[in-house]
Design an enzyme around this catalytic site. Structure first.
Site, PDB file in Angstrom:
ATOM      1  N   GLN A  33      -8.238  18.992  10.178  1.00 49.82           N
ATOM      2  CA  GLN A  33      -7.115  18.110  10.496  1.00 49.82           C
ATOM      3  C   GLN A  33      -7.614  16.689  10.751  1.00 49.82           C
ATOM      4  O   GLN A  33      -8.696  16.499  11.296  1.00 49.82           O
ATOM      5  CB  GLN A  33      -6.362  18.616  11.726  1.00 49.82           C
ATOM      6  CG  GLN A  33      -5.596  19.906  11.501  1.00 49.82           C
ATOM      7  CD  GLN A  33      -4.280  19.702  10.743  1.00 49.82           C
ATOM      8  OE1 GLN A  33      -4.000  18.621  10.224  1.00 49.82           O
ATOM      9  NE2 GLN A  33      -3.483  20.744  10.662  1.00 49.82           N
TER      10      GLN A  33
ATOM     11  N   CYS B  90      -8.350  -0.555   7.322  1.00 51.59           N
ATOM     12  CA  CYS B  90      -7.035   0.094   7.327  1.00 51.59           C
ATOM     13  C   CYS B  90      -6.742   0.438   8.768  1.00 51.59           C
ATOM     14  O   CYS B  90      -7.579   1.031   9.455  1.00 51.59           O
ATOM     15  CB  CYS B  90      -7.105   1.348   6.466  1.00 51.59           C
ATOM     16  SG  CYS B  90      -5.773   2.506   6.774  1.00 51.59           S
TER      17      CYS B  90
ATOM     18  N   CYS C 120       2.570  21.401   7.163  1.00 46.65           N
ATOM     19  CA  CYS C 120       2.521  19.945   7.008  1.00 46.65           C
ATOM     20  C   CYS C 120       3.642  19.475   6.092  1.00 46.65           C
ATOM     21  O   CYS C 120       3.678  18.308   5.725  1.00 46.65           O
ATOM     22  CB  CYS C 120       1.158  19.509   6.486  1.00 46.65           C
ATOM     23  SG  CYS C 120       0.707  20.324   4.953  1.00 46.65           S
TER      24      CYS C 120
ATOM     25  N   CYS D 139       0.828  -1.218   0.000  1.00 44.59           N
ATOM     26  CA  CYS D 139       0.000   0.000   0.000  1.00 44.59           C
ATOM     27  C   CYS D 139       0.863   1.268   0.000  1.00 44.59           C
ATOM     28  O   CYS D 139       1.935   1.304   0.594  1.00 44.59           O
ATOM     29  CB  CYS D 139      -0.876  -0.037   1.253  1.00 44.59           C
ATOM     30  SG  CYS D 139      -1.940   1.394   1.437  1.00 44.59           S
TER      31      CYS D 139
ATOM     32  N   TYR E 272      -5.066  31.220   5.794  1.00 41.66           N
ATOM     33  CA  TYR E 272      -5.323  29.814   5.427  1.00 41.66           C
ATOM     34  C   TYR E 272      -6.146  29.189   6.561  1.00 41.66           C
ATOM     35  O   TYR E 272      -5.769  28.158   7.118  1.00 41.66           O
ATOM     36  CB  TYR E 272      -4.029  29.030   5.231  1.00 41.66           C
ATOM     37  CG  TYR E 272      -3.035  29.662   4.297  1.00 41.66           C
ATOM     38  CD1 TYR E 272      -3.032  29.335   2.929  1.00 41.66           C
ATOM     39  CD2 TYR E 272      -2.090  30.581   4.755  1.00 41.66           C
ATOM     40  CE1 TYR E 272      -2.110  29.906   2.064  1.00 41.66           C
ATOM     41  CE2 TYR E 272      -1.168  31.152   3.891  1.00 41.66           C
ATOM     42  CZ  TYR E 272      -1.175  30.812   2.556  1.00 41.66           C
ATOM     43  OH  TYR E 272      -0.254  31.367   1.714  1.00 41.66           O
TER      44      TYR E 272
HETATM   45  N1  SAH Z   1      -5.966  26.429   9.466  1.00 39.53           N
HETATM   46  C1  SAH Z   1      -6.910  25.429   9.055  1.00 39.53           C
HETATM   47  C2  SAH Z   1      -6.713  24.942   7.638  1.00 39.53           C
HETATM   48  C3  SAH Z   1      -5.322  24.603   7.209  1.00 39.53           C
HETATM   49  S1  SAH Z   1      -5.181  23.719   5.690  1.00 39.53           S
HETATM   50  C4  SAH Z   1      -6.949  24.276  10.040  1.00 39.53           C
HETATM   51  O1  SAH Z   1      -6.065  24.134  10.880  1.00 39.53           O
HETATM   52  O2  SAH Z   1      -7.882  23.490   9.996  1.00 39.53           O
HETATM   53  C5  SAH Z   1      -4.810  24.954   4.531  1.00 39.53           C
HETATM   54  C6  SAH Z   1      -6.021  25.729   4.089  1.00 39.53           C
HETATM   55  O3  SAH Z   1      -5.576  26.742   3.174  1.00 39.53           O
HETATM   56  C7  SAH Z   1      -7.078  24.938   3.360  1.00 39.53           C
HETATM   57  O4  SAH Z   1      -8.315  25.165   3.979  1.00 39.53           O
HETATM   58  C8  SAH Z   1      -7.055  25.503   1.931  1.00 39.53           C
HETATM   59  O5  SAH Z   1      -8.336  25.510   1.330  1.00 39.53           O
HETATM   60  C9  SAH Z   1      -6.554  26.904   2.155  1.00 39.53           C
HETATM   61  N2  SAH Z   1      -5.849  27.581   1.047  1.00 39.53           N
HETATM   62  C10 SAH Z   1      -5.096  27.038   0.051  1.00 39.53           C
HETATM   63  N3  SAH Z   1      -4.535  27.998  -0.696  1.00 39.53           N
HETATM   64  C11 SAH Z   1      -4.928  29.192  -0.178  1.00 39.53           C
HETATM   65  C12 SAH Z   1      -4.655  30.573  -0.495  1.00 39.53           C
HETATM   66  N4  SAH Z   1      -3.864  30.900  -1.519  1.00 39.53           N
HETATM   67  N5  SAH Z   1      -5.210  31.528   0.274  1.00 39.53           N
HETATM   68  C13 SAH Z   1      -6.011  31.204   1.329  1.00 39.53           C
HETATM   69  N6  SAH Z   1      -6.307  29.935   1.662  1.00 39.53           N
HETATM   70  C14 SAH Z   1      -5.767  28.940   0.938  1.00 39.53           C
END
Ligand code: SAH
Length: 534
Positions: free
Chosen positions: A275, A153, A400, A77, A304
């Protein structure tokens, strides 16, 4: 070196992807499922110009960290890479990987702390995506798009087995077809499940709008005895590797999931990011909250932000939270989540962080603290530029992917910030992936001294000087009413040809040493004169 040759090699390192690497005939040979220190027999399967890929035939001298893989699918896998390591080795591999990126890509002279553990090594995920193909339902084979049929899994919730088995039976009984990537024909593409406090949300991704045998599907899934709270159809008609399409139809129950992290409740739509490991997420957010150092007076940007997770987690400690996210459904969730938690000091905007950040500065003023939590590819340089120009006191970077994190940290440290702390979190046990949270703070003279001077240097310097650094500082404070740092004193002493600690003017790699401003130089000169040093 040629394909199909067999070599005995020693594994001396591990790649970012979790493969062992050794040398034969002067070439690097990458061998999955091996551990540093092991001697292994490998079959060469692919030869490139300067490196080759080997298949593990036999472990001649096993590492003390080797253990029997619990997962029966591990060696086929593509999902996990590290079931053959014990947890100690997994954690040190991840710490090392973050450190390598910080040093090699970020050119930083800082080290990651030990990797923080989450509660479980198995069954930790709250989200599963099973591809449905004419070959079966399961997970992708390593480096391939063919599927290994499997129902369970070990890193997923055990309820998935029941869901997969029932969907399979529903398809077989009712003649519902699986989507065929090669021809673009067929109906069901993926089974996507997510679990949270409210139950389990099952999303069936189809290639077409029509949902055949809908009632039968609902009956099949709701009769399982597992706490399914909603069944959704997601439509993805495109020829793409992306799992989800833009359109969702609620077939039964709730069209979203509810979950709780700490004291905050979250509503999550199928298209919104959330997450995957709840106990590790809580640890991650608690560390991020500490790093943000909020006192209740700050404007916090959560860039983000997804469904507002991090900003809302910290909102009680900030004066104002402003979130930015690109996915409209997630922004809707973020706004609803503020209401759901009676949080009135949070606002959310939909758009690209790099495009909205300059607008936010104009409309809301500069932030005191900024959270950056981008996807794997990291931040656009233009965003880092805006953020460093508006000079928040602190930046908390949640990542990440260590390599893009290190690239972005390089930019930020070249533009006025110091990396104060780097804490990896084991968000994805058994896989090569690691989550990292970093605290950066604005370049300040006192910070420089704090980072660069150790007790030994200070002792040496005080012994050399007539007046100690502390005495000079006290004099300046009394006579001029402001503070001066040891770094500035060292700079002025150097200028005057006086002895000083050897490390005072040496910058850490990738950081900038601030120069003593003229008014402070004048004050220090006064102090030196006072103590008859010049
Ligand atoms: N902070 C959140 C999400 C993190 S993941 C948490 O902890 O749950 C990253 C996020 O960035 C995703 O939701 C994705 O849709 C968003 N994203 C991706 N590219 C982006 C951009 N250029 N501007 C703003 N958001 C973006």
């Amino acid at each position: 070196m040629q394909k199909n040759e067999i070599y005995e090699i020693e594994i001396t390192g591990m790649t970012d992807e979790g493969d062992g690497v050794g040398k034969a005939e002067g070439m690097a040979v990458f061998v999955p499922y091996t551990i540093v220190g092991e001697r292994v027999r490998v079959l060469i399967v692919k030869v490139m110009k300067t490196y080759a890929y080997g298949k593990l035939l036999e472990v001649l001298s096993p590492s003390e960290h080797r253990r029997k893989a619990e997962c029966p699918y591990f060696y086929q896998c593509g999902g996990c890479q590290l079931w053959h390591l014990d947890m100690d080795a997994e954690l040190s591999y991840k710490q090392q990987k973050v450190n390598d990126c910080l040093h090699r890509i970020g050119k930083l002279d800082v080290d990651a702390e030990s990797v923080r553990l989450a509660s479980g090594e198995t069954r930790y995920r709250n989200k599963a995506q099973f591809p449905v193909t004419p070959e079966g339902i399961g997970f992708y084979r390593r480096n391939s798009h063919s599927v290994i049929p499997m129902e369970d899994c070990l890193i997923q919730g055990e309820w998935n087995e029941t869901i997969v088995r029932n969907v399979k039976q529903w398809m077989e009984t009712n003649g519902v077809s699986a989507y065929d990537e090669a021809t673009g024909k067929g109906c069901v593409r993926h089974i996507y499940t997510r679990s949270g406090a409210s139950g389990i949300l099952v999303t069936i991704v189809t290639a077409e709008q029509a949902m055949p045998k809908k009632e039968e599907l609902i009956e099949m899934l709701t009769g399982t005895g597992i706490p399914i709270s909603g069944i959704i159809q997601n439509i993805n008609g495109k020829k793409t590797n992306v799992v989800l399409g833009r359109e969702n139809k609620v077939l039964w129950g709730q069209g979203y999931l509810l979950d709780t992290l700490g004291r905050v409740k979250y509503k999550i739509s199928p298209l919104s990011f959330y997450q995957v490991n709840p106990s590790a997420t809580l640890r991650l957010y608690e560390i991020a909250k500490k790093f943000a150092g909020l006192t209740g007076k700050e404007t916090l940007w959560d860039l983000y932000c997804g469904i507002g997770t991090i900003g809302l987690f910290m909102a009680e400690k900030a004066e104002k939270v402003i979130g930015v996210e690109i996915i409209p459904d997630a922004v809707e969730n973020a706004k609803e989540n503020a209401t759901l938690n009676d949080i009135e000091n949070a606002e959310f905007y939909c758009g690209k962080a790099e495009e909205l950040a300059p607008v936010l500065v104009k409309e809301h003023g500069r932030p005191d603290v900024v959270i950056l939590d981008p996807p794997r590819k990291g931040c656009e340089e233009s965003l880092l530029q805006t953020v460093s120009q508006v000079q928040p006191e602190r930046i908390v970077y949640v990542s990440c992917k260590p390599s893009t994190l290190a690239r972005d940290l390089k930019y930020l440290t070249e533009h006025g910030y110091f990396v104060k702390k780097v804490v990896p979190v084991n968000m994805f046990p058994r896989t090569e992936h690691v989550e990292t949270v970093v605290m950066l703070s604005q370049l300040k003279p006192d910070d420089v001294v704090q980072v660069e001077l150790n007790a030994e240097d200070l002792a040496l310097t005080s012994a050399e000087a007539k007046a100690t650094y502390e005495e000079i500082k006290t004099y300046v404070k009394r006579a001029f009413g402001f503070k001066v740092s040891s770094l500035y004193i060292a700079q002025v002493k150097q200028k005057m040809g006086l002895p000083m600690g050897k490390n005072y003017n040496v910058s850490k790699k990738g950081t900038r040493v601030p120069l003593c401003p003229p008014e402070k130089e004048e004050a220090i000169l006064e102090a030196l004169k006072h103590y008859k040093m010049i």
